[in-house]
Design a protein around this motif. Structure first.
Motif, PDB file in Angstrom:
ATOM      1  N   GLU A 182     -10.514  15.086  -6.711  1.00 15.41           N
ATOM      2  CA  GLU A 182     -10.716  16.217  -7.727  1.00 15.41           C
ATOM      3  C   GLU A 182     -11.649  17.060  -7.038  1.00 15.41           C
TER       4      GLU A 182
ATOM      5  N   ARG B 128      -8.115  10.557 -17.224  1.00 19.92           N
ATOM      6  CA  ARG B 128      -8.741  10.471 -16.140  1.00 19.92           C
ATOM      7  C   ARG B 128      -9.354   9.140 -15.758  1.00 19.92           C
TER       8      ARG B 128
ATOM      9  N   SER C 188      -6.950   2.601 -10.113  1.00 20.67           N
ATOM     10  CA  SER C 188      -7.344   2.968  -8.963  1.00 20.67           C
ATOM     11  C   SER C 188      -8.541   2.268  -8.220  1.00 20.67           C
TER      12      SER C 188
ATOM     13  N   GLN D 114     -11.771   2.221  -9.101  1.00 26.99           N
ATOM     14  CA  GLN D 114     -12.848   2.962  -8.927  1.00 26.99           C
ATOM     15  C   GLN D 114     -13.763   2.793 -10.117  1.00 26.99           C
TER      16      GLN D 114
ATOM     17  N   ILE E 121      -0.330  19.427  -6.195  1.00 30.42           N
ATOM     18  CA  ILE E 121       1.168  18.851  -6.297  1.00 30.42           C
ATOM     19  C   ILE E 121       1.059  17.519  -5.889  1.00 30.42           C
ATOM     20  N   LEU E 122       0.436  17.056  -4.833  1.00 31.84           N
ATOM     21  CA  LEU E 122       0.200  15.780  -4.338  1.00 31.84           C
ATOM     22  C   LEU E 122      -0.280  14.752  -5.373  1.00 31.84           C
ATOM     23  N   THR E 123      -1.441  14.999  -5.752  1.00 27.03           N
ATOM     24  CA  THR E 123      -2.261  14.172  -6.592  1.00 27.03           C
ATOM     25  C   THR E 123      -2.474  14.526  -8.019  1.00 27.03           C
TER      26      THR E 123
ATOM     27  N   GLY F 173      -5.938  13.001  -8.844  1.00 26.70           N
ATOM     28  CA  GLY F 173      -5.856  11.508  -8.899  1.00 26.70           C
ATOM     29  C   GLY F 173      -5.913  10.909  -7.538  1.00 26.70           C
ATOM     30  N   PRO F 174      -5.821   9.597  -7.557  1.00 29.11           N
ATOM     31  CA  PRO F 174      -5.840   8.559  -8.588  1.00 29.11           C
ATOM     32  C   PRO F 174      -7.456   8.807  -9.063  1.00 29.11           C
ATOM     33  N   GLY F 175      -7.621   8.509 -10.490  1.00 25.65           N
ATOM     34  CA  GLY F 175      -8.835   8.787 -10.918  1.00 25.65           C
ATOM     35  C   GLY F 175      -9.392  10.141 -10.657  1.00 25.65           C
ATOM     36  N   ILE F 176     -10.714  10.262 -10.026  1.00 27.04           N
ATOM     37  CA  ILE F 176     -11.194  11.561  -9.520  1.00 27.04           C
ATOM     38  C   ILE F 176     -11.201  11.528  -8.298  1.00 27.04           C
ATOM     39  N   ALA F 177     -10.091  10.594  -7.315  1.00 27.30           N
ATOM     40  CA  ALA F 177     -10.709  10.638  -5.863  1.00 27.30           C
ATOM     41  C   ALA F 177     -10.137  11.862  -5.103  1.00 27.30           C
TER      42      ALA F 177
ATOM     43  N   SER G 102      -6.924   6.217 -15.108  1.00 27.39           N
ATOM     44  CA  SER G 102      -6.428   6.528 -13.658  1.00 27.39           C
ATOM     45  C   SER G 102      -7.733   5.676 -12.760  1.00 27.39           C
ATOM     46  N   SER G 103      -8.990   6.169 -13.128  1.00 29.65           N
ATOM     47  CA  SER G 103      -9.886   5.747 -12.268  1.00 29.65           C
ATOM     48  C   SER G 103      -9.911   4.032 -12.201  1.00 29.65           C
TER      49      SER G 103
ATOM     50  N   THR H 290       0.933  -1.016   0.051  1.00 28.67           N
ATOM     51  CA  THR H 290      -0.025  -0.104   0.231  1.00 28.67           C
ATOM     52  C   THR H 290       0.913   1.041   0.020  1.00 28.67           C
ATOM     53  N   ALA H 291       0.496   2.227  -0.826  1.00 31.32           N
ATOM     54  CA  ALA H 291       0.974   3.500  -0.772  1.00 31.32           C
ATOM     55  C   ALA H 291       0.159   4.649  -0.775  1.00 31.32           C
TER      56      ALA H 291
ATOM     57  N   LEU I 232      -0.510   7.649  -1.366  1.00 33.82           N
ATOM     58  CA  LEU I 232      -1.071   8.486  -2.459  1.00 33.82           C
ATOM     59  C   LEU I 232      -1.501   7.648  -3.624  1.00 33.82           C
ATOM     60  N   SER I 233      -1.300   6.376  -3.834  1.00 32.30           N
ATOM     61  CA  SER I 233      -1.570   5.656  -4.799  1.00 32.30           C
ATOM     62  C   SER I 233      -3.018   4.925  -4.601  1.00 32.30           C
TER      63      SER I 233
ATOM     64  N   LEU J 275       1.297   3.755  -8.847  1.00 33.81           N
ATOM     65  CA  LEU J 275       0.036   4.657  -9.314  1.00 33.81           C
ATOM     66  C   LEU J 275       0.681   6.126  -9.071  1.00 33.81           C
TER      67      LEU J 275
ATOM     68  N   SER K 237      -6.698   4.919  -3.652  1.00 31.60           N
ATOM     69  CA  SER K 237      -8.015   5.939  -3.806  1.00 31.60           C
ATOM     70  C   SER K 237      -8.781   6.070  -2.324  1.00 31.60           C
TER      71      SER K 237
ATOM     72  N   ARG L 192      -2.148  10.089 -12.473  1.00 35.61           N
ATOM     73  CA  ARG L 192      -3.091  10.788 -13.100  1.00 35.61           C
ATOM     74  C   ARG L 192      -2.418  11.962 -14.065  1.00 35.61           C
TER      75      ARG L 192
END
Lengths: 309, 465
Positions: A253, B427, B434, B436, A242-244, A247-251, B430-431, A155-156, A158-159, B284, A161, B227
């Motif tokens: 956003e 997008r 991860s 989603q 800066i961090l993400t 992302g990841p995905g739209i987690a 990436s979803s 597990t990381a 920031l990766s 990721l 969600s 992403r």
């Protein structure tokens, strides 16, 4: 006598005149661009696509936002969640810390200086520092979290969600709780002694003192802190960017990130203006509701007091 | 006395030589001798031209080379270097404001359609036809890889520039471990065939699995799952190789049916994600810089990466712990056969530039073999075949992989909407990575959005219920 009257007349005449420069400045840098943004929201202005030079399209952009844009609403709810959690926890933790400092620590200066360090860092620097600390292979925080078994080897933060938003909230807590502490401590220090003495004479315990004397007296300060933090949290951008990057995905956003994307990645400025306007509108409504809620009690009391006099 | 006749003979010989030289000059035509950079640049002496690009070795090499041009022409060249997206954003703002801050620009070619459709950049025919400006020895029709040039710098049949870098992605692997007898023996015992650079995706997986040793902090591979545009670029290798594509078109400047949610595309995405099992935990959150650093630190066996980052890993012993230990090859093959993806940065001249002629002269000078060779040897990626044929370049460990991939590189959309297509796909990919969404949901969403964005020219070939 005459001189004084003349002075008053000159004062009255001069006052608006002296206000003109600041009013003009406000119009120029605040109201003007805002109105332009609202206007842009009614056009199809797009920097990337040909033939979209900014002609009037009525409420098309608003319709698209309300009916079709799932990601906007996802971001909206995510932002609300972020603001509510962050502001509540920061307030409780910050206030507790302020009380601690107020009651039990004599040499506050050193503690305060240390406490204020995260707040004094540039937001981008905060993002970069935590990016390194949370790096999934060699980040220091990651290492210790794995050591004590909070996260496993695969597990990381920031990766992942499900962990990434709470992590960003914690970073925000780290950064902004000191701000709450600072303001609350200033409020505590400025409180008059008499009400406390009177209450103690009447036999109030510490809990009663806090609930019936401290809290009511601090009400305006509390309102100020919550309002400032609420607005700030709603606009959160730097750290997440800066961090993400959302992302990841739209987690992660948040609305500000989404609005940035629409405007400066897709260059869909007409629609982007509507997104930005919605952010503004929400902040405005939140502020108004909140302001009313906090000051309502106080307002009632002062009106009653005025009446009695 | 004895000197006399020899002096006379010398005089006669020199006269004859001079005569022959004059004749030769007359016969070879006047312009070949008449055109010099110094003369062509004389009207622009003393001016300053400004450009912007991505802060990477090819641009740093240009910064070092420009002094020679400045000395010869008296034209000063100012180069602004930024991170990838920053360089793209700054140009977009400058072009839309029509300020003309930049006299020529360096941009990724997926942006080209946007610029052309909005009239932001100029077609270069008029400079190429201008005998005062054009160096007669400069003939891009013969000197560049035509496919790359047309993909990177042409739009709708017109020339808008020349390739600054012709970038491709290929497979990087640890040649030293590949040739380690112990590894070879163990691998063969487990998988039943010899350890070699992967040529199919099954082999790629097997090798990744074999080398994944988390206890030693070593992994079989790493994917660029952040992403970020890097994710999209990397996935395209898998998409093409599995026989899929984004749009059903023949050239990047065309619009056509959306096929990004085809069964091949879904399979490629699912395969891509399966590689996460053999990647570091933070995969990721990686983009190209991170996987490059990972390789430099010797923490990964194989991955798919860009040619402009190769130098820093394979050759630069100061920055890399694995310099001299790397091998390179074209990516493994699936249903789509031998493929590669190309992304170029191209020289372009904005319509609002105030010094277009001087800018053209500089670009033309940069495209000369000498400059191209120099830039290539310092981490560039030239589009001139004669650069790759040069013995110094032949010696570089990644030249063959680079050339093989260049030969089979597929075009990608360069239409005005293409950056938005990228953003949508990044997008959705990436979803999926991860957890989603599943692969089909993610690509269906992307296909529907892309089809809507492009309008009637791009119906969905695999409709979504």
């Amino acid at each position: 006598m005459i001189n004084r009257r003349m002075g008053a007349i000159v004062d009255r005449g001069m006052a608006p005149l002296l206000l003109i420069p600041s009013v003009l400045l406000l119009l120029l840098i605040l109201v003007g661009p805002f109105l332009y943004m609202v206007w842009t929201g009614f056009t199809d202005l797009h920097f990337a696509l040909p033939g979209r030079e900014g002609s009037f399209v009525g409420f098309d952009n608003f319709r698209r936002l309300v009916r079709e844009d799932h990601i906007f609403w996802h971001s909206f709810l995510l932002t609300l969640k972020f603001v509510v959690w962050v502001v509540i926890i920061e307030f409780i933790a910050g206030f507790a810390l302020a009380l601690l400092l107020f009651h039990f620590i004599q040499k506050r200066r050193l503690f305060l200086t240390l406490l204020l360090v995260p707040m004094m860092l540039a937001p981008v620097a905060v993002g970069l520092i935590w990016k390194l600390l949370l790096q999934g292979d060699f980040g220091m925080v990651t290492y210790y979290l794995r050591l004590i078994g909070v996260i496993d080897e695969r597990t990381a933060i920031l990766s992942d969600s499900s962990l990434v938003l709470p992590a960003i909230m914690l970073i925000d807590l780290w950064q902004w709780t000191p701000f709450v502490t600072l303001i609350m401590l200033a409020g505590l220090l400025s409180l008059p002694r008499e009400p406390y003495e009177a209450a103690v004479m009447d036999g109030a315990g510490p809990l009663q003192l806090f609930r019936d004397v401290t809290l009511p007296l601090l009400r305006p300060i509390i309102a100020l802190v919550l309002l400032l933090r609420g607005i700030d949290a709603f606009k959160e951008f730097d750290k997440v960017f800066i961090l993400t990057g959302g992302g990841p995905g739209i987690a992660t956003e948040l609305l500000s990130i989404y609005t940035y994307r629409v405007n400066f990645k897709d260059w869909d400025l007409g629609y982007g203006a509507v997104c930005a306007f919605m952010v503004y509108l929400v902040v405005l409504i939140l502020c108004a509701v909140f302001y009313k809620a906090v000051f309502w009690g106080g307002g009632q009391r002062s009106r009653r007091a005025g009446f009695a006099r | 006395m004895r000197l006399e006749p020899s002096f006379g003979r010398l005089f006669r010989i020199s006269m004859e030589t001079a005569f022959l030289a004059i004749l030769l000059t007359l016969f070879t035509g006047t312009h070949a001798v008449a055109w010099t950079l110094e003369e062509a640049a004389a009207p622009y002496k003393g001016i300053t031209i400004r450009t912007i690009g991505e802060a990477l070795p090819p641009l740093e090499a240009m910064e070092k080379l420009k002094g020679d041009f400045e000395e010869r022409t008296g034209i000063e060249v100012v180069i602004e270097m930024y991170e990838h997206s920053e360089a793209v954003n700054k140009v977009m703002l400058d072009l839309n404001s029509k300020r003309g801050r930049y006299d020529f620009i360096l941009q990724p070619h997926r942006e080209l359609g946007r610029f052309v459709a909005n009239g932001h950049v100029e077609a270069l025919e008029k400079y190429l036809d201008n005998s005062a400006l054009r160096d007669p020895s400069f003939s891009p029709e013969d000197q560049l890889y035509q496919g790359l040039w047309k993909e990177i710098s042409w739009y709708g049949g017109k020339i808008y520039g020349f390739p600054f870098t012709a970038l491709t992605m290929y497979m990087w692997y640890r040649d030293d471990l590949l040739n380690d007898p112990k590894e070879r023996e163990g691998f063969k015992a487990k998988y039943g065939y010899d350890l070699k650079p992967a040529t199919t995706w099954q082999e790629y997986t097997d090798i990744a699995e074999w080398f994944t040793r988390p206890d030693e902090g070593f992994y079989g591979t790493a994917i660029q799952g952040k992403r970020h545009e890097a994710l999209w670029y990397e996935w395209l290798n898998f998409l093409y190789s599995f026989g899929g594509d984004m749009l059903e078109v023949k050239a990047g400047s065309e619009c056509g049916p959306v096929i990004v949610n085809s069964p091949e595309a879904i399979a490629s995405l699912e395969y891509y994600k399966s590689l996460m099992d053999y990647s570091p935990a933070d995969t990721l959150n990686y983009f190209w810089d991170d996987v490059m650093a990972l390789m430099q630190q010797g923490k990964v066996y194989q991955l798919i990466m860009w040619n402009d980052a190769t130098y820093a890993v394979a050759e630069d012993a100061e920055a890399s712990t694995v310099a001299g230990k790397m091998g390179f090859d074209i990516i493994p093959q699936g249903k789509g056969g031998k493929v590669g993806q190309v992304e170029g940065w191209t020289y372009l001249i904005p319509t609002y530039s105030k010094n277009k002629e001087a800018a053209y002269l500089f670009v033309q000078w940069m495209m000369e073999q000498q400059q191209q060779l120099n830039q290539h040897l310092n981490g560039g990626a030239s589009a001139r075949p004669d650069v790759y044929a040069h013995p110094d370049v032949q010696q570089i460990s990644y030249s063959k992989a680079s050339m093989d991939t260049n030969a089979v590189a597929l075009p990608k959309p360069t239409i005005p909407e293409s950056p938005q297509i990228t953003d949508i796909l990044v997008r959705e990919l990436s979803s999926y990575l991860s957890d989603q969404k599943n692969a089909k949901e993610a690509l269906d969403t992307a296909a529907a959005e892309i089809s809507k964005l492009l309008g009637s020219c791009a119906p969905m070939k695999y409709p979504v219920q």
